[in-house]
Design a protein around this motif. Structure first.
Motif, mmCIF file in Angstrom:
data_model
loop_
_atom_site.group_PDB
_atom_site.id
_atom_site.type_symbol
_atom_site.label_atom_id
_atom_site.label_comp_id
_atom_site.label_asym_id
_atom_site.label_seq_id
_atom_site.Cartn_x
_atom_site.Cartn_y
_atom_site.Cartn_z
ATOM 1 N N PHE A 185 -5.818 -3.882 4.474
ATOM 2 C CA PHE A 185 -4.493 -3.372 4.843
ATOM 3 C C PHE A 185 -4.662 -2.515 6.090
ATOM 4 C CE2 PHE A 185 -1.479 -0.111 5.388
ATOM 5 C CZ PHE A 185 -0.273 -0.745 5.176
ATOM 6 N N ASP A 229 2.826 -6.621 4.999
ATOM 7 C CA ASP A 229 3.205 -5.698 3.927
ATOM 8 C C ASP A 229 4.435 -4.890 4.366
ATOM 9 O OD1 ASP A 229 1.858 -3.709 1.552
ATOM 10 O OD2 ASP A 229 3.065 -2.670 3.072
ATOM 11 N N ALA A 233 5.324 -2.590 -1.455
ATOM 12 C CA ALA A 233 4.811 -1.416 -2.153
ATOM 13 C C ALA A 233 5.963 -0.504 -2.521
ATOM 14 C CB ALA A 233 3.835 -0.668 -1.252
ATOM 15 N N GLN A 235 -3.680 -0.283 -7.692
ATOM 16 C CA GLN A 235 -4.195 0.736 -6.776
ATOM 17 C C GLN A 235 -4.381 2.075 -7.489
ATOM 18 O OE1 GLN A 235 -2.485 1.963 -2.520
ATOM 19 N NE2 GLN A 235 -1.867 3.245 -4.227
ATOM 20 N N ALA A 279 -6.899 6.162 -3.768
ATOM 21 C CA ALA A 279 -6.509 5.425 -2.556
ATOM 22 C C ALA A 279 -5.818 6.317 -1.537
ATOM 23 C CB ALA A 279 -5.558 4.299 -2.935
ATOM 24 N N GLY A 280 -5.898 5.909 -0.271
ATOM 25 C CA GLY A 280 -5.107 6.536 0.772
ATOM 26 C C GLY A 280 -3.677 6.015 0.705
ATOM 27 N N GLY A 320 -8.212 1.127 -3.904
ATOM 28 C CA GLY A 320 -8.416 2.559 -4.113
ATOM 29 C C GLY A 320 -9.872 2.859 -4.369
ATOM 30 N N GLY A 321 -10.523 3.515 -3.411
ATOM 31 C CA GLY A 321 -11.909 3.922 -3.613
ATOM 32 C C GLY A 321 -12.913 2.813 -3.348
ATOM 33 N N TRP A 342 -8.744 -4.806 -2.149
ATOM 34 C CA TRP A 342 -7.736 -4.520 -1.110
ATOM 35 C C TRP A 342 -8.058 -3.123 -0.588
ATOM 36 C CZ3 TRP A 342 -2.761 -7.003 -0.070
ATOM 37 C CH2 TRP A 342 -1.800 -6.192 0.543
ATOM 38 N N GLY A 375 -7.932 0.005 2.443
ATOM 39 C CA GLY A 375 -7.136 0.553 3.539
ATOM 40 C C GLY A 375 -7.904 1.577 4.368
ATOM 41 N N SER A 376 -8.478 2.579 3.696
ATOM 42 C CA SER A 376 -9.081 3.707 4.431
ATOM 43 C C SER A 376 -10.245 3.277 5.316
ATOM 44 C CB SER A 376 -9.576 4.765 3.433
ATOM 45 O OG SER A 376 -8.494 5.305 2.736
HETATM 46 C C1 LIG Z 1 -3.311 4.991 6.611
HETATM 47 C C2 LIG Z 1 -2.803 4.262 5.403
HETATM 48 C C3 LIG Z 1 -1.483 3.822 5.381
HETATM 49 C C4 LIG Z 1 -1.006 3.080 4.302
HETATM 50 N N1 LIG Z 1 0.271 2.593 4.332
HETATM 51 C C5 LIG Z 1 0.648 1.689 3.398
HETATM 52 C C6 LIG Z 1 1.873 0.960 3.543
HETATM 53 O O1 LIG Z 1 2.638 1.166 4.489
HETATM 54 N N2 LIG Z 1 2.145 0.028 2.601
HETATM 55 C C7 LIG Z 1 1.286 -0.241 1.565
HETATM 56 O O2 LIG Z 1 1.560 -1.135 0.771
HETATM 57 N N3 LIG Z 1 0.149 0.443 1.394
HETATM 58 C C8 LIG Z 1 -0.205 1.387 2.298
HETATM 59 N N4 LIG Z 1 -1.405 2.040 2.152
HETATM 60 C C9 LIG Z 1 -2.246 1.785 0.968
HETATM 61 C C10 LIG Z 1 -3.154 0.580 1.205
HETATM 62 O O3 LIG Z 1 -2.389 -0.617 1.174
HETATM 63 C C11 LIG Z 1 -4.255 0.455 0.150
HETATM 64 O O4 LIG Z 1 -3.698 0.177 -1.108
HETATM 65 C C12 LIG Z 1 -5.147 1.674 0.013
HETATM 66 O O5 LIG Z 1 -5.536 2.143 1.276
HETATM 67 C C13 LIG Z 1 -6.386 1.321 -0.806
HETATM 68 O O6 LIG Z 1 -7.188 2.416 -1.071
HETATM 69 P P1 LIG Z 1 -8.326 2.968 -0.057
HETATM 70 O O7 LIG Z 1 -7.564 3.790 0.926
HETATM 71 O O8 LIG Z 1 -9.205 3.791 -0.947
HETATM 72 O O9 LIG Z 1 -9.011 1.788 0.543
HETATM 73 C C14 LIG Z 1 -1.870 2.818 3.189
HETATM 74 C C15 LIG Z 1 -3.183 3.303 3.220
HETATM 75 C C16 LIG Z 1 -3.649 4.029 4.297
HETATM 76 C C17 LIG Z 1 -5.087 4.522 4.287
#
Ligand SMILES: Cc1cc2nc3c(=O)[nH]c(=O)nc-3n(C[C@H](O)[C@H](O)[C@H](O)COP(=O)(O)O)c2cc1C
Length: 374
Positions: free
Chosen positions: A18, A66, A146, A189, A193-194, A222-223, A242, A244-245
């Motif tokens: 993501f 997304d 989301a 998630q 998670a971020g 997440g994590g 999945w 994000g961070s």
């Molecule tokens: C900077 C950032 C922005 C995010 N914005 C969204 C978003 O707009 N829509 C969404 O479905 N998830 C968003 N997420 C969550 C991510 O889709 C994902 O589920 C999450 O980052 C996973 O956990 P992690 O950060 O530990 O990898 C965001 C995450 C981050 C880090």
């Protein structure tokens, strides 16, 4: 590591990225993962431009889009065509002015990237419709939502285009609801998670969601930022991960340099789940911004979504510009959404390298576990 979801989506590795940055989405997709572009920051026209660019880069490989469609927003702010910005109480405006002055943030008043009304409406089902329509005109392999069940128009449009629908969830109840609303794939998630996140950890949530929605496939989020964490998630029953961070500190990410430096220096204790940026609990870097809103004596408390988004977005633009000029108070305030894995992120790497390292470490972890059971 081919799982059923790899077959279904035509992807080499079940590693989903993501990101709000098109370069990250293209790089991960080209490395054999599955990039997903977060569309929240774009108008439909801008999204069209971004997706056209991605189409040109990925040579037909699958990627996704997304959108945020919150089940609940502060609807009063959107009623009657009222100017959203005018709904921000004086106390909250004054608090932001006070914060910027207390931390010595200079510079002109920020120019909002989107008008207040646009921003507010983009986080509603009606507002997301324009983004979904644009996304479905491109050869995407997945559309995700989301913060609430995918709206019926989104499901119908995706079905007609033959595009599977994914939904992010933080509880078993949400997962059941999203499947009932038409989700083909669930992203479970955890709280680490971020971004917007619930209270249950990935380790506890994923197996419960896997069991509750079977045979619907589940991705773990997440994590997860390493191959060992990926192996753990797959052991819990997820068909993929999945993340994000982990992309925020890649070469391709457009993360503001001052924030990138803070992310690289942060430990896993440096995040907090706070309503101070969007009005809903979202995990982010702990900074003077989160501390002042959540615990400051003068804080009026965050507003709901989308008003708090508007308060924070305009202030954060000014803070970000001042932080890039090296103003210390602005650096203290600056933050961004990030999960607890931030403590693992200590160098800038190309996104492609992150994919290859995760896949390779996943293989080592699985072999080590296999040896244990011989
Ligand atoms: C900077 C950032 C922005 C995010 N914005 C969204 C978003 O707009 N829509 C969404 O479905 N998830 C968003 N997420 C969550 C991510 O889709 C994902 O589920 C999450 O980052 C996973 O956990 P992690 O950060 O530990 O990898 C965001 C995450 C981050 C880090």
């Amino acid at each position: 590591m081919r799982t059923a979801i790899c077959e279904r989506l035509g992807v080499e590795f079940p590693l989903f990225a993501f990101s709000h940055c098109r370069d990250v989405v293209a790089a991960v997709t080209n490395a054999g993962g599955f990039g997903v572009l977060g569309a929240i920051a774009y108008t439909p026209e801008q999204l069209d431009t971004e997706l056209t660019w991605i189409d040109e880069q990925v040579g037909g490989r699958p990627y996704g889009v997304d959108v945020l469609v919150p089940g609940k927003v502060d609807a009063s702010a959107l009623d009657g065509g009222a100017r959203l910005a005018e709904s921000i109480p004086e106390r909250h405006r004054d608090f932001v002015t006070h914060l910027l002055s207390k931390y010595g943030v200079s510079g002109p008043a920020p120019v909002a990237r989107a008008s207040a009304d646009e921003l507010g409406r983009r986080v509603t089902a009606a507002g997301a419709t324009g983004l979904v329509e644009v996304a479905l005109k491109h050869p995407i392999g997945l559309i995700a939502s989301a913060l609430g069940p995918p709206p019926p128009e989104m499901v119908a449009g995706a079905r007609a285009a033959g595009v599977p629908v994914a939904a992010l969830v933080g509880t078993v109840e949400h997962a059941r609801r999203q499947v009932a609303a038409g989700a083909d794939l669930i992203v479970a998630q955890g709280t680490e998670a971020g971004g917007h996140t619930g209270e249950i950890s990935t380790m506890v949530l994923v197996p419960q969601v896997v069991d509750a929605v079977a045979p619907v496939p589940v991705l773990a989020a997440g994590g997860i930022a390493s191959g060992r964490q990926m192996a753990a998630a797959m052991a819990l029953g997820a068909q993929g991960v999945w993340c994000g961070s982990v992309w925020l500190t890649t070469e391709e990410a457009e993360t503001a340099p001052a924030v990138k430096r803070k992310l690289l220096a942060a430990s896993s204790l440096d995040t907090v789940r706070s309503r101070s940026r969007t009005g809903k609990p979202a995990r982010q870097l702990r900074s003077a911004w989160t501390e002042e809103w959540d615990a400051g004596q003068e804080s009026p408390g965050p507003l709901g979504m989308p008003l708090q988004m508007l308060v924070a977005e305009t202030a954060m633009q000014r803070i970000g510009q001042a932080a890039e000029r090296g103003e210390p108070g602005a650096v203290e305030l600056a933050n961004y959404f990030v999960g607890q894995v931030v403590g693992q992120l200590d160098r800038v790497r190309p996104a492609r390298e992150v994919v290859y390292e995760m896949v390779s470490e996943f293989g080592d972890a699985v072999e080590r576990l296999a040896r244990l059971s011989r």
